[in-house]
Design an enzyme around this catalytic site. Structure first.
Site, PDB file in Angstrom:
ATOM      1  CG  HIS A 118      38.591  20.294 -30.985  1.00 40.94           C
ATOM      2  ND1 HIS A 118      39.015  21.565 -31.278  1.00 40.94           N
ATOM      3  CD2 HIS A 118      37.418  20.427 -30.313  1.00 40.94           C
ATOM      4  CE1 HIS A 118      38.157  22.447 -30.793  1.00 40.94           C
ATOM      5  NE2 HIS A 118      37.162  21.770 -30.196  1.00 40.94           N
ATOM      6  CE  LYS A 128      31.036 -10.110 -14.265  1.00 38.52           C
ATOM      7  NZ  LYS A 128      30.560  -9.013 -15.123  1.00 38.52           N
ATOM      8  CD  GLU A 175      33.573  -5.235 -22.265  1.00 43.57           C
ATOM      9  OE1 GLU A 175      34.083  -5.821 -21.314  1.00 43.57           O
ATOM     10  OE2 GLU A 175      32.474  -4.638 -22.198  1.00 43.57           O
ATOM     11  CE  LYS A 221      29.777  -3.405 -21.631  1.00 44.46           C
ATOM     12  NZ  LYS A 221      29.913  -3.172 -20.198  1.00 44.46           N
ATOM     13  CB  CYS A 269      19.689 -16.416  -2.596  1.00 46.64           C
ATOM     14  SG  CYS A 269      20.576 -15.317  -1.501  1.00 46.64           S
ATOM     15  CD1 TRP A 315      26.115 -13.658  -5.456  1.00 45.14           C
ATOM     16  CD2 TRP A 315      24.916 -11.869  -4.872  1.00 45.14           C
ATOM     17  NE1 TRP A 315      26.736 -12.556  -5.961  1.00 45.14           N
ATOM     18  CE2 TRP A 315      26.032 -11.445  -5.624  1.00 45.14           C
ATOM     19  CE3 TRP A 315      24.037 -10.917  -4.390  1.00 45.14           C
ATOM     20  CZ2 TRP A 315      26.273 -10.112  -5.902  1.00 45.14           C
ATOM     21  CZ3 TRP A 315      24.278  -9.589  -4.673  1.00 45.14           C
ATOM     22  CH2 TRP A 315      25.381  -9.192  -5.426  1.00 45.14           C
ATOM     23  CG  ASN A 345      16.067 -15.210  -4.147  1.00 41.84           C
ATOM     24  OD1 ASN A 345      15.520 -15.454  -5.208  1.00 41.84           O
ATOM     25  ND2 ASN A 345      16.935 -14.243  -4.025  1.00 41.84           N
ATOM     26  N   GLY A 346      15.918 -12.829  -1.626  1.00 45.19           N
ATOM     27  CA  GLY A 346      15.289 -11.514  -1.738  1.00 45.19           C
ATOM     28  C   GLY A 346      15.762 -10.588  -0.633  1.00 45.19           C
ATOM     29  NE  ARG A 384      18.393 -17.909  -8.129  1.00 46.22           N
ATOM     30  CZ  ARG A 384      17.687 -17.011  -8.787  1.00 46.22           C
ATOM     31  NH1 ARG A 384      17.614 -17.057 -10.100  1.00 46.22           N
ATOM     32  NH2 ARG A 384      17.043 -16.058  -8.144  1.00 46.22           N
ATOM     33  CD  GLU A 433      29.591   0.629 -20.089  1.00 46.52           C
ATOM     34  OE1 GLU A 433      30.787   0.875 -19.913  1.00 46.52           O
ATOM     35  OE2 GLU A 433      29.090  -0.502 -19.928  1.00 46.52           O
TER      36      GLU A 433
HETATM   37  C1  F6R Z   1      33.343  -4.207 -18.994  1.00 48.98           C
HETATM   38  C2  F6R Z   1      33.734  -4.715 -17.702  1.00 48.98           C
HETATM   39  C3  F6R Z   1      35.017  -4.236 -17.115  1.00 48.98           C
HETATM   40  C4  F6R Z   1      34.858  -4.008 -15.599  1.00 48.98           C
HETATM   41  C5  F6R Z   1      36.220  -3.678 -14.970  1.00 48.98           C
HETATM   42  C6  F6R Z   1      36.097  -3.349 -13.513  1.00 48.98           C
HETATM   43  O1  F6R Z   1      32.128  -4.736 -19.425  1.00 48.98           O
HETATM   44  O2  F6R Z   1      33.053  -5.512 -17.120  1.00 48.98           O
HETATM   45  O3  F6R Z   1      35.482  -3.089 -17.743  1.00 48.98           O
HETATM   46  O4  F6R Z   1      33.963  -2.966 -15.398  1.00 48.98           O
HETATM   47  O5  F6R Z   1      37.099  -4.764 -15.134  1.00 48.98           O
HETATM   48  O6  F6R Z   1      35.530  -4.395 -12.806  1.00 48.98           O
HETATM   49  P1  F6R Z   1      34.896  -4.180 -11.380  1.00 48.98           P
HETATM   50  O7  F6R Z   1      33.687  -3.334 -11.572  1.00 48.98           O
HETATM   51  O8  F6R Z   1      34.564  -5.558 -10.900  1.00 48.98           O
HETATM   52  O9  F6R Z   1      35.919  -3.502 -10.539  1.00 48.98           O
END
Ligand code: F6R
Length: 611
Positions: free
Chosen positions: A506, A606, A490, A487, A2, A74, A98-99, A27, A483
Site C-alpha cells: 500500500h 534515559k 536510536e 532500536k 542492589c 534498588w 541482593n535478590g 546497581r 521495536e
Molecule cells: C527506547 C527507549 C524509549 C523509552 C521511552 C519511555 O529505547 O528507551 O523509547 O521506552 O522514553 O520510557 P519509559 O518506559 O521509562 O516510560
C-alpha cells in the site's frame, strides 16, 4: 538489583565500604547503608537516596571499626525509605541482601508468630531474624547461617555479621552475583569485582549454592551442607570501568545478556504453584470485581514501552477475547478521551517518570478509571500514583536504549493476561498452568539466542554501512518490527522503519531496492505463509532479506540472504521475546561497527520527564 559489599581487615571499614559502594552505586540508588563492627559493638547507618547522603552522615559522625557490610539498594519490596534500607538488624545480627526471597511472606508470618517484630516491608529482613533465631541455641555464626540459607527460596547474594563473633563475615549466593577477594591481612566481598580492584586483583567468583566464611586470613567456601568447595582464585586485569560493565564493552550489551535473569526475576514469586496454578500479584490492589466490572481496557505508554503495549493488545485480545485500546502518552493526553468510569487503564513505563504517560494516567484516573502501572523503578511517581502496580524486576537499566525492561514488560503483560483471564473465568486452570510452564522456559530460549550472537554479528558486518532499513512483521510481531527499527535508529543513526508486512503493497514497497536491507520476522505461527509471501515481494524487488524464523521452518535459506532461527519450541504468542533479543543484538553490533556510543546515543535521555 542492589549492590552488596563486605570488609574485614585492619583498616577503617567505613572508608573501605564507602569507596566500594561508590563503585556499586550503578546497581541502585534508592538508599544506601552500612554496618560497622567496632569496640562499641555494631553501628548501623542508613540513608534514603543517593550514596552521598550516607557519605555526609558518615562524615558527620564517623563509624569506628575494622569489619563491616554495606549495601546500595534498588528497591523491589517496599518503597525507598530508611526503614526499608539495608543493613537489616535483628538483635546483634545484621545482614545485607541482593535478590528476591520468594517465600518471605511464609517466613515472615512464622517469625511474627514467634514474636519477631518487623521494622520494614522488605523480603530481606526475614534473613536477619532467621539468623538471630538460629544463633539462639548456641550455634556459631557460620553454622547458623548455613541453616538459614537452607530455608530460603528465591535468588540472593547475602552478607552477614554478628557482634558476638567479630572476626568473621558470612556470605552466600544463589542466582545473584557475589565475588570474594583476599589481599594482605584483609578479605572482601562484593556484588562485582570493581570495589575489590583497589585492594586486590586475586578474586574468587562464588557460584550458586556457595556459602562463604570470610576472615582476615582468607575465604573458605562450602556448599549449603558445609562440605568444602574449591573455587579457583582468578587474577583479574580489568580496569574499573570494564569491571562495572561486568566485563562487557557496553552497558547495553550487559543488559541484553541480563534478560534471562530479568525474566526469571519478573516471574519469581508471582506464580503460586497450587492446583489452581494461581498467579499472585501482592501489589495489584485492583480487585477481581473491579477487573470484572471494567468496561474497557486501555494501555498507554511511550517509545519502547508503547511497543510492549501494542504486543499487549494482541495478547489480551487473543487470550481474553477483549478489545484493548493502545495509545501513545502524548497523543492520549490531547484527544477527546473515551475513558469511562471503572475502565482498567494500564500505564507501562520502565522509569515510571515519563511525563506523557504520567499525565495520561492522571487524566484516566480523573475520569474514573482504575490505573494499574507496570513499571520497573520501585517507588517512582507512576507507581506511587497508581491504584495498583505490577513491578517488572529487571534491575537498573543504565543504557539509554531500553532492552531488558521491554522483555520484562512483555512477561508482566503475560502474567496480567493470565490473571485477568482467570478472574473472568475465560482461562481454565489447566491452560494457565501450561502457560506458566511456557513462560518459565523463556529464559532458556533467550539464552539460546544470546549464545548464537556470532551469527548476528556476521549479519551486522554485512549490512552496517547501509543507510536505510525496513523491518516487517505481522500480527503480534508487527510491534516487534517497530521495536527492532527503533532500536536500530536510536543507536546507529540509520534510518529504519517498521511496517506491518501486509501494508508494504500500500505504499512503502516503493522504497525497496538492492540498497535497502529488509528484516522480516517470520516465526512459526498461523501467518507464516503470508509473511513469507511478503518476504518474496521485497526479494523480487532486489532487497537483501534478513529473515528471523523458527528452527522448524525449512524453506527460507533459498530466498533470504541471511536466516536467524529462534527455537521452534517457542509458542507463537511468546515469539516476540526471543525475536526482540535477536534484534537488539543486531542493532547493537551495527551501532558499534558504525562507531556510535551505543550507551549514550545523541539527543536522547534515559528518562523523559518533560512533555
Ligand atoms: C527506547 C527507549 C524509549 C523509552 C521511552 C519511555 O529505547 O528507551 O523509547 O521506552 O522514553 O520510557 P519509559 O518506559 O521509562 O516510560
Amino acid at each position: 538489583m542492589c549492590g552488596i559489599i563486605g570488609y574485614i581487615g585492619d583498616a577503617d571499614a567505613a572508608g573501605v565500604l564507602l569507596e566500594g559502594l561508590k563503585r556499586l552505586e550503578y546497581r541502585g540508588y534508592d538508599s544506601a547503608g552500612m554496618a560497622v563492627l567496632g569496640r562499641g559493638g555494631l553501628d548501623v547507618r542508613r540513608r534514603v537516596g543517593v550514596l552521598r547522603h550516607l557519605e555526609d552522615e558518615v562524615r558527620r559522625a564517623p563509624l569506628a571499626g575494622t569489619a563491616g557490610i554495606g549495601h546500595t539498594r534498588w528497591a523491589t519490596h517496599g518503597q525507598p525509605s530508611e526503614e526499608n534500607a539495608h543493613p537489616h538488624r535483628s538483635g546483634d545480627v545484621v545482614v545485607v541482601h541482593n535478590g528476591i526471597i520468594e517465600n518471605y511472606l511464609d517466613l515472615k508470618r512464622r517469625l511474627q508468630g514467634e514474636g519477631f517484630a518487623f521494622a520494614s516491608e522488605t523480603d530481606a529482613e526475614v534473613i536477619a531474624h532467621l539468623l538471630a533465631r538460629a544463633m539462639r541455641d548456641g550455634r556459631s555464626l557460620p553454622q547458623a547461617f548455613q541453616a538459614v540459607v537452607g530455608e530460603l527460596q528465591g535468588s540472593y547474594a547475602i552478607a552477614g555479621l554478628c557482634e558476638r563473633e567479630p572476626d568473621v563475615l558470612v556470605a552466600a549466593r544463589s542466582g545473584c552475583p557475589l565475588v570474594a577477594g583476599h589481599g594482605g591481612e584483609a578479605s572482601f566481598l562484593a556484588s562485582d569485582v570493581t570495589p575489590l580492584l583497589a585492594h586486590t586483583r586475586r578474586v574468587q567468583f562464588l557460584e550458586d549454592g556457595d556459602v562463604a566464611v570470610v576472615t582476615r586470613r582468607g575465604v573458605t567456601v562450602t556448599d549449603a551442607d558445609g562440605r568444602p568447595v574449591d573455587r579457583d582464585t582468578v587474577a583479574v586485569d580489568w580496569t574499573t570501568e570494564t569491571a562495572e560493565k561486568g566485563g562487557y564493552p557496553h552497558f547495553m550489551l550487559k543488559e541484553i545478556h541480563e534478560q534471562p535473569q530479568a525474566i526469571l526475576d519478573t516471574l519469581r514469586g508471582r506464580t503460586v504453584v497450587d492446583d489452581a496454578g494461581r498467579v499472585s500479584f501482592p501489589d495489584v490492589t485492583i480487585t477481581p470485581d473491579e477487573f470484572r466490572a471494567a468496561g474497557q481496557i486501555w494501555i498507554v505508554a511511550c517509545g519502547t514501552s508503547w511497543h510492549a503495549g501494542l504486543v499487549g493488545k494482541y495478547l489480551f485480545e487473543e487470550l481474553l477475547h477483549k478489545p484493548v485500546h493502545v495509545d501513545i502518552g502524548s497523543e492520549f493526553r490531547y484527544r477527546k478521551s473515551m475513558v469511562r468510569k471503572g475502565d482498567i487503564f494500564l500505564a507501562l513505563s520502565q522509569s515510571g517518570e515519563t511525563a506523557d504517560t504520567l499525565d495520561a494516567a492522571r487524566e484516566a484516573r480523573r475520569l474514573g478509571a482504575r490505573v494499574l502501572s507496570v513499571v520497573n523503578v520501585v517507588g517512582s511517581t507512576m507507581a506511587r500514583e497508581s491504584d495498583g502496580v505490577l513491578y517488572t524486576r529487571c534491575g537498573l537499566e543504565i543504557s539509554v536504549a531500553s532492552t531488558k525492561a521491554f522483555t520484562g514488560q512483555l512477561v508482566a503483560l503475560h502474567l496480567l493476561a493470565l490473571h485477568i483471564g482467570r478472574v473472568h473465568g475465560i482461562l481454565k486452570e489447566r491452560a494457565i498452568r501450561e502457560w506458566l510452564d511456557q513462560l518459565r522456559q523463556l529464559p532458556g530460549h533467550v539464552e539460546d539466542v544470546i549464545k548464537r550472537d556470532g551469527e548476528l554479528l556476521a549479519v551486522a558486518k554485512r549490512f552496517y554501512q547501509k543507510n536505510n532499513f525496513l523491518y516487517l512483521g505481522r500480527w503480534i510481531n508487527y510491534p516487534i518490527a517497530l521495536e527492532g527499527a527503533l532500536k536500530l535508529k536510536e543507536i546507529s543513526y540509520i534510518h529504519a522503519e517498521g511496517y506491518a508486512a501486509g501494508e508494504m503493497k500500500h505504499g512503502p514497497i516503493a522504497l525497496v531496492d538492492e540498497d535497502v536491507p529488509v528484516v522480516v520476522l517470520a516465526p512459526q505461527d498461523r501467518l507464516y505463509r503470508k509473511t513469507v509471501s511478503n518476504l518474496m515481494e521485497v526479494k523480487t524487488r532486489k532487497a537483501p532479506v534478513i529473515a528471523f524464523t523458527s528452527e522448524g521452518e525449512l524453506d527460507l535459506e533459498d530466498v533470504a540472504d541471511c536466516v536467524f532461527r529462534i527455537p521452534d519450541a517457542v509458542p507463537p504468542l511468546l515469539a516476540p521475546v526471543p525475536l526482540t533479543v535477536a534484534l537488539q543484538l543486531l542493532a547493537y553490533h551495527i551501532g558499534v561497527l558504525r562507531g556510535i556510543d551505543v550507551d549514550r546515543p545523541r539527543n536522547l535521555a534515559k528518562s523523559v520527564t518533560v512533555e
